[in-house]
Design an enzyme around this catalytic site. Structure first.
Site, PDB file in Angstrom:
ATOM      1  N   VAL A  60       0.863  -1.189   0.000  1.00  0.00           N
ATOM      2  CA  VAL A  60       0.000   0.000   0.000  1.00  0.00           C
ATOM      3  C   VAL A  60       0.894   1.231   0.000  1.00  0.00           C
ATOM      4  O   VAL A  60       1.700   1.425   0.910  1.00  0.00           O
ATOM      5  CB  VAL A  60      -0.933  -0.004   1.215  1.00  0.00           C
ATOM      6  CG1 VAL A  60      -1.769   1.275   1.255  1.00  0.00           C
ATOM      7  CG2 VAL A  60      -1.839  -1.232   1.189  1.00  0.00           C
TER       8      VAL A  60
ATOM      9  N   HIS B 280       9.367  -4.460  19.842  1.00  0.00           N
ATOM     10  CA  HIS B 280       8.080  -4.000  20.353  1.00  0.00           C
ATOM     11  C   HIS B 280       7.834  -2.527  20.000  1.00  0.00           C
ATOM     12  O   HIS B 280       7.459  -1.737  20.872  1.00  0.00           O
ATOM     13  CB  HIS B 280       8.019  -4.156  21.873  1.00  0.00           C
ATOM     14  CG  HIS B 280       8.076  -5.565  22.359  1.00  0.00           C
ATOM     15  ND1 HIS B 280       8.264  -5.880  23.695  1.00  0.00           N
ATOM     16  CD2 HIS B 280       7.967  -6.750  21.706  1.00  0.00           C
ATOM     17  CE1 HIS B 280       8.274  -7.197  23.839  1.00  0.00           C
ATOM     18  NE2 HIS B 280       8.095  -7.749  22.641  1.00  0.00           N
TER      19      HIS B 280
ATOM     20  N   HIS C  79       4.718  -7.901  26.543  1.00  0.00           N
ATOM     21  CA  HIS C  79       5.072  -8.089  25.143  1.00  0.00           C
ATOM     22  C   HIS C  79       3.867  -7.678  24.303  1.00  0.00           C
ATOM     23  O   HIS C  79       2.789  -7.397  24.836  1.00  0.00           O
ATOM     24  CB  HIS C  79       5.492  -9.536  24.894  1.00  0.00           C
ATOM     25  CG  HIS C  79       6.763  -9.914  25.610  1.00  0.00           C
ATOM     26  ND1 HIS C  79       7.882 -10.370  24.968  1.00  0.00           N
ATOM     27  CD2 HIS C  79       7.093  -9.891  26.934  1.00  0.00           C
ATOM     28  CE1 HIS C  79       8.844 -10.619  25.844  1.00  0.00           C
ATOM     29  NE2 HIS C  79       8.381 -10.328  27.050  1.00  0.00           N
TER      30      HIS C  79
END
Length: 588
Positions: free
Chosen positions: A232, A515, A559
């Site tokens: 995209v 993360h 997490h």
């Protein structure tokens, strides 16, 4: 007859959250849904299903191959920021760890001006996404697990080294609470971490679209179109600032195609990809857009800002023989293990290499430092929280260990046959340092500039150094491990012994825990840095939402895998509510 390129909803990104959004919307059979993924279907990518094969997907065509900009606070090192590029995305290359974080984390989200994001709501969606398989003797918190979701989770069979290290955590003041990483109420303790693994296979976002245990590998939703190999490049905005479609290009950039939507576009491209796409669409800080020659459509200052991540430090120890699983990877053993997994989905490659897990706080240690105490007085007066923005029911740090030598790619010292090693991994929660994502130019084929600014705040370094020193004390003095550790690994390495040495060690060795979050943060209109509102709608644009970790106003103390599924689930429900769509749920 409907045009082939027109849909009710377009979901961009087939990683962790995107399939959850698309599949839940497709439960209404009257809708026509499109899911776009830049990588390929992972149905034939063995290393996305074989639990122990996760790292073999890095550094090639199935990795986005992002690299951070260097920063002086981390010894001017760059960080390889690998992200999965196929169906399932980073849920197919992570450690399978389902550490939700603390309930307080999500109550904080709601208190920051985001109604509907409290711990009660989030635990509903955690449970909705999960089917948990317990074990005899495990003290389960029944209210913190699901029984009918697409993501099957199970407990890890401990190697002997893990049981010994858990004993050391308990001995050093972190009591055993079996299910603490699901219940979110224990800030100091150790426990058993559920994994997104069942019957020897890794569970990923792709589970929302097909059941991996279906031998025919059939897609579940006939009204959900999946297209692979399409990046995209931008959201198409009408003159009245409504998202009416997306522009895509093939992975090689050879062909462009436009898809139109009647209702909404949802970006689930991650904390690097979602802000990049907004910026390419003219949505973001005007000064940053002018800088790369893009005409601003919506001046939204927070796009790409507030980048937060958890850092990890690996500290390696040599252990006595017979405790780790290193011997299962020596010589021809890896190939034998792969064949065992292919035949029966058993063996060492049917599970991850992580072992013991613990949370703790560092208040007593930190009160020895003037820097901490000075900041503590100010923060308590201003927010009633400590300088890291935490309450006493939120941990400062996580320790988790490996059951063999397993390390980030810049380490290359596995023990030879007849020797064993493991790592104690120290993860810093709630860092104060923030970074950003910016465009290099207007070419969507170029990776964005990613500057994490890791450890740029001196308090992050102080807290991290204290955590590492505590981690060494646990390993070397704890009842379960003190008599089995032979020294550092490799033997010629010398672990730090003073806080100043740990400070340098952290700067030289800390690396991403993968993360990233916060680059399209959620917040009220009074927050000038917010990009989406509590309904995940992009401010200033109609018909455009974001559902991934980029919307986190503050990174959870855990997490991110379980949270990402929950964000996708909640986004789909909010869309259904806003459009008056069927809430009927299919059996996934």
């Amino acid at each position: 007859m409907e045009p082939d390129n027109e849909f009710d909803f377009i979901v961009c990104g087939g990683g962790t959250a995107g399939p959850a959004v698309a599949a839940r919307l497709a439960e209404d059979p009257s809708l026509r849904i499109l899911l776009l993924e830049a990588g390929q279907d992972n149905v034939n990518l063995e290393n996305t299903q074989m639990v122990g094969g996760w790292s073999l997907n890095f550094d090639g065509p199935h990795d986005w191959n992002f690299v951070s900009s260097p920063h002086p606070a981390t010894s001017n090192r760059t960080q390889k920021l690998s992200r999965g590029k196929f169906l399932g995305g980073s849920s197919a290359v992570n450690g399978t760890l389902m550490v939700r974080g603390m309930r307080q984390d999500y109550d904080d989200w709601e208190a920051m001006g985001n109604p509907g994001w409290s711990s009660n709501e989030m635990w509903h969606y955690f449970n909705k996404s999960e089917t948990f398989h317990s074990e005899p003797g495990f003290k389960i918190d029944e209210s913190s697990h699901g029984k009918g979701g697409p993501i099957h989770t199970s407990l890890h069979p401990n190697a002997p080294i893990t049981d010994r290290l858990m004993e050391s955590f308990v001995d050093m003041g972190m009591p055993l609470v079996d299910d603490m990483f699901a219940s979110g109420t224990t800030a100091v303790g150790c426990g058993h971490c559920a994994r997104s693994v069942w019957q020897g296979e890794r569970m990923t976002g792709g589970q929302y679209l097909r059941n991996s245990f279906d031998l025919e590998k059939k897609w579940i939703h006939p009204n959900l179109t999946k297209l692979f190999g399409l990046c995209v490049t931008k959201v198409i905005l009408s003159d009245d600032m409504r998202a009416i479609g997306v522009e895509t290009m093939t992975t090689e950039g050879e062909e462009r195609k436009v898809f139109r939507c009647r209702k909404e576009v949802v970006l689930s491209l991650g904390s690097y990809g979602s802000p990049q796409t907004l910026l390419l669409s003219g949505v973001g800080p005007s000064e940053d857009l002018y800088e790369v020659g893009i005409q601003p459509r919506v001046d939204l200052p927070g796009v790409g800002k507030n980048l937060e991540d958890h850092l990890t430090v690996f500290v390696f120890y040599e252990a006595k023989q017979g405790l780790t699983t290193d011997h299962l990877f020596h010589g021809p053993m890896f190939d034998k293990a792969r064949e065992e997994w292919r035949i029966s989905r058993t063996g060492t490659l049917s599970r991850t290499h992580f072992g013991a897990f613990a949370f703790t706080r560092l208040d007593k240690r930190l009160r020895r430092h003037k820097l901490w105490n000075d900041e503590l007085c100010k923060s308590l007066e201003a927010t009633s929280r400590d300088p890291m923005g935490l309450l006493p029911n939120q941990p400062h740090v996580e320790f988790f260990t490996t059951e063999r030598y397993a390390a980030p790619k810049h380490y290359a010292n596995p023990p030879p046959e007849g020797r064993s090693a493991f790592a104690n991994i120290i993860e810093l929660f709630s860092p104060r340092s923030r970074g950003y994502v910016k465009l290099r130019g207007c070419n969507p084929k170029e990776s964005p500039i990613i500057q994490h600014n890791y450890l740029s705040d001196p308090l992050d370094v102080l807290v991290y150094a204290e955590a590492c020193q505590l981690g060494a004390e646990i390993m070397l003095e704890g009842r379960g491990s003190k008599d089995i550790i032979l020294g550092a690994w490799p033997p010629e390495d010398k672990h730090p012994s003073t806080l100043e040495q740990w400070d340098s060690f952290v700067r030289d060795n800390a690396t991403t825990c993968f993360h990233p979050s916060g680059t399209c943060k959620m917040g009220p209109d009074t927050d000038c840095g917010a990009v989406v509102d509590a309904r995940l709608k992009v401010k200033g644009v109609q018909g455009l939402r974001i559902a991934d970790c980029s919307i986190m106003p503050k990174l959870n103390n855990g997490h991110t895998q379980a949270v990402t599924y929950a964000i996708g689930e909640k986004c789909a429900d909010m869309i259904k509510e806003d459009w008056g769509l069927s809430k009927r749920e299919s059996k996934l």
